[in-house]
Design a protein around this motif. Sequence first.
Motif, short mmCIF file in Angstrom:
data_model
loop_
_atom_site.label_atom_id
_atom_site.label_comp_id
_atom_site.label_asym_id
_atom_site.label_seq_id
_atom_site.Cartn_x
_atom_site.Cartn_y
_atom_site.Cartn_z
N ASN A 618 0.82 -1.21 0.00
CA ASN A 618 0.00 0.00 0.00
C ASN A 618 0.86 1.26 0.00
N ASN A 619 1.94 1.23 0.78
CA ASN A 619 2.81 2.41 0.83
C ASN A 619 3.49 2.67 -0.51
N ILE A 622 0.88 4.40 -2.65
CA ILE A 622 0.65 5.77 -2.20
C ILE A 622 1.82 6.67 -2.56
N ASP A 625 1.85 7.34 -6.21
CA ASP A 625 0.74 8.25 -6.48
C ASP A 625 1.11 9.68 -6.13
N ASN A 626 1.69 9.86 -4.95
CA ASN A 626 2.02 11.21 -4.48
C ASN A 626 3.13 11.86 -5.30
N GLY A 637 -0.21 -1.62 -7.76
CA GLY A 637 -1.49 -1.91 -7.12
C GLY A 637 -2.13 -3.17 -7.67
N THR A 649 -7.65 -1.87 1.70
CA THR A 649 -6.78 -0.67 1.71
C THR A 649 -6.06 -0.51 0.38
N SER A 653 -6.42 2.54 -2.42
CA SER A 653 -5.31 3.31 -2.99
C SER A 653 -5.27 3.19 -4.51
N ASN A 656 -7.94 5.36 -6.12
CA ASN A 656 -7.53 6.77 -6.19
C ASN A 656 -6.65 7.02 -7.41
N CYS A 684 -13.22 6.25 2.34
CA CYS A 684 -13.55 5.59 1.07
C CYS A 684 -14.82 6.20 0.47
#
Length: 737
Positions: A618-619, A622, A625-626, A637, A649, A653, A656, A684
């Motif tokens: 997940n990190n 993220i 993504d960031n 993902g 979770t 992500s 998104n 969510c």
Amino acid sequence: MVLSEANWDHHVPLPKLGAAHSRILVGLLALVCFINSYDGEFVFDDSEAIVNNKDLHPSSPLNNIWTNDFWGSNLSSNSSHKSYRPLTVLTFRMNYLLAGGLHPVGFHVLNIALHCVISALMIDVFAILIGGLTYDSKGRRLNQVPRSSLLAALLFAVHPVHTESVAGIVGRADLLCALFFQFSFLAYCRAFRGGHVHGLSTFSVSWVAASFLLCAAAMLCKEQGITVLGVNAAFDILLICNVNIGELTQRLLLKGKPMNALVRSRLVTRLTLLLFGGGVLLYARWRIMGTGPPAFTEVDNPASFAENVFLRIVNYNYYYSLNAWLLLCPWWLCFDWSMGCVPLIKSVSDWRIISLLLLWSCLIGLISQALCTQDGIKRRTLSFGLVLLVVPFLPASNLFFRVGFVIAERVLYLSTAGYCLILSYAVGYSCCLWRKHKVVAMMGLLCVNIGRSAQRSQQWRSEQSLFTSALSVCPLNAKVHYNVGKNLADRGNQMAAVQYYREAVRLHPRYVHAMNNLGNILKEKNELVEAEELLTAAVHIQPDFAAAWMNLGIVQNSLKKFAEAEQSYWNAIKYRRKYPDCYYNLGRLYADLNRHVDALNAWRNATMLKPDHSLAWNNMVILLDNTGNLAQAEMIGREALVILPNDHTIMFSLANVLGKLQKYKESEGFFLHSLKINPSAASCHGNLAVLYHRWGKLDLAKKHYELSLKLDANAPGTRENYSMLRRKLDQLQKTKG
């Protein structure tokens, strides 16, 4: 080999029951004592030997149980405990398969059933040891002492010291070992069914071989099983050859006559066979052990590390006296006797020396009675009682090698048979002298033991009751306080756990596991300075303590000591190369330092070592993504969801990311799937509302904004977005108007 009925047997205040009824009675009383543990939890060592032991899982190759130790570690590893008990592990695996998972009821039921069977079989063992081998015309063995053998078996069945072996699932090793021990002894007895021919004891080689095989099976359940060979040898000497040890010793010392009679009886041949077979089994066991004996620490067995040989011997004997006291008065029972529970005797002025004198006075008295009496029944009963008391205990005595405990109630399981044999003789002899109230006294003794066994069995039903029960028995035992604290922390009561962890560290200032757990709780309470001090002390005491290094890194990261934190993480990985959680935390550190490539590499390592590491996957999504790497974030993902298809979770992500890539339909699908798994996730609902907002599905956006605010009125950004949507809807309404 036909012997008259023991003259004290008919004084025992028990009815003369048939073989079947006697076994049923003994089995039922054994069941009554321990039945309340049938629905207990996995407690104490069960977590390592069963819950965390991969050898129980059907996915693990069956061959692993023959190459791994009792705890699931490879025998060739230096960290292995070297406890080689594959048959015991095999029964655990069968329990797992039959129950379809780790359900403790089946494990407990089998333990209770084994104890009932062993207790019932003890009637046959005691009948032979007290009354001898006697057969009727059809070749069926007769019980010459039905009352005394029944009494001894009843005393064995209800003894409270058995609780650890019966109510603790790990005690299965002692139970199975005892069962094959009995089979091996009875097979050896069977070898002499032919009686005497021309004054010589005849024996069946096939039954002796069967006895060896059953001894090997006992060893494959627990190492203590080899001691049955010593009991078989004593049986051969004392009963088959009817040797009076006292007279034989006098003859050899005073007259110097050779043992021609023993040679003629083929005893030497049989003893040679027993010695050779035992040597083969010991050699095989040593080869299996691989790298040598296990390494124990001073806290496991402090007496064995005493530099003064005299004090070491004194403390060993003090341990023996405590074991004897547990047999005599099984009221103070504890799941663990290490870490200060039994302080060392460091001077001859210590009053506890008295217990050694009492122990040896009793033993010498029993030995003299066994050797010097002219009563053959008494001599044999006391001799076999001492043999069964001492011989099975020898592997735990520290005489041949260092053991990893101070006192362990489970190792007394077989020795209890010797104690019960001696006690049954004492009861029978007392009944000969004092005939009044003998029924009441005997029933009182049995009822007290039954009550204590049931009470102790109840305490073993859960870790909470087991650990707290030890506080009054061993208040100086740091491990007791540690386990109480750990149990409280596991149940969410961290504030109470702190008190017990602090006491554990106070009692044993080098208790690194208590320091580590206390440091973790203080970290959660944001008491970072003290947490750092504790964890630093822990790794200073034990430099290879990987978990403490990782936790120290987390604390240092929180204190903004980034360089020190990075070094602590790498130290943890140095001592535990396959450490996915440490790579995960290292990645978080790199992310905080904007070292994005290093963070991604660390998280990738975590997922390679542990493919279902949800947080690391997940990190990565993220972070990508960031930093605007949406295509790579999508790829990661999707890769994660192949491994973790129901992880809401990661779905969130990925949804998104897909929304930003304007893949609205796919994004919607992942949001809705995530909400199906976790419908109360306000974030969510909020992000799905944003997706609909962008997509132009304003009514659906309004619905999910409202659901998000209903679940969390302070959801970040949601109220502002909802206000924007309301204004837009108002404008559209005005336009239509």
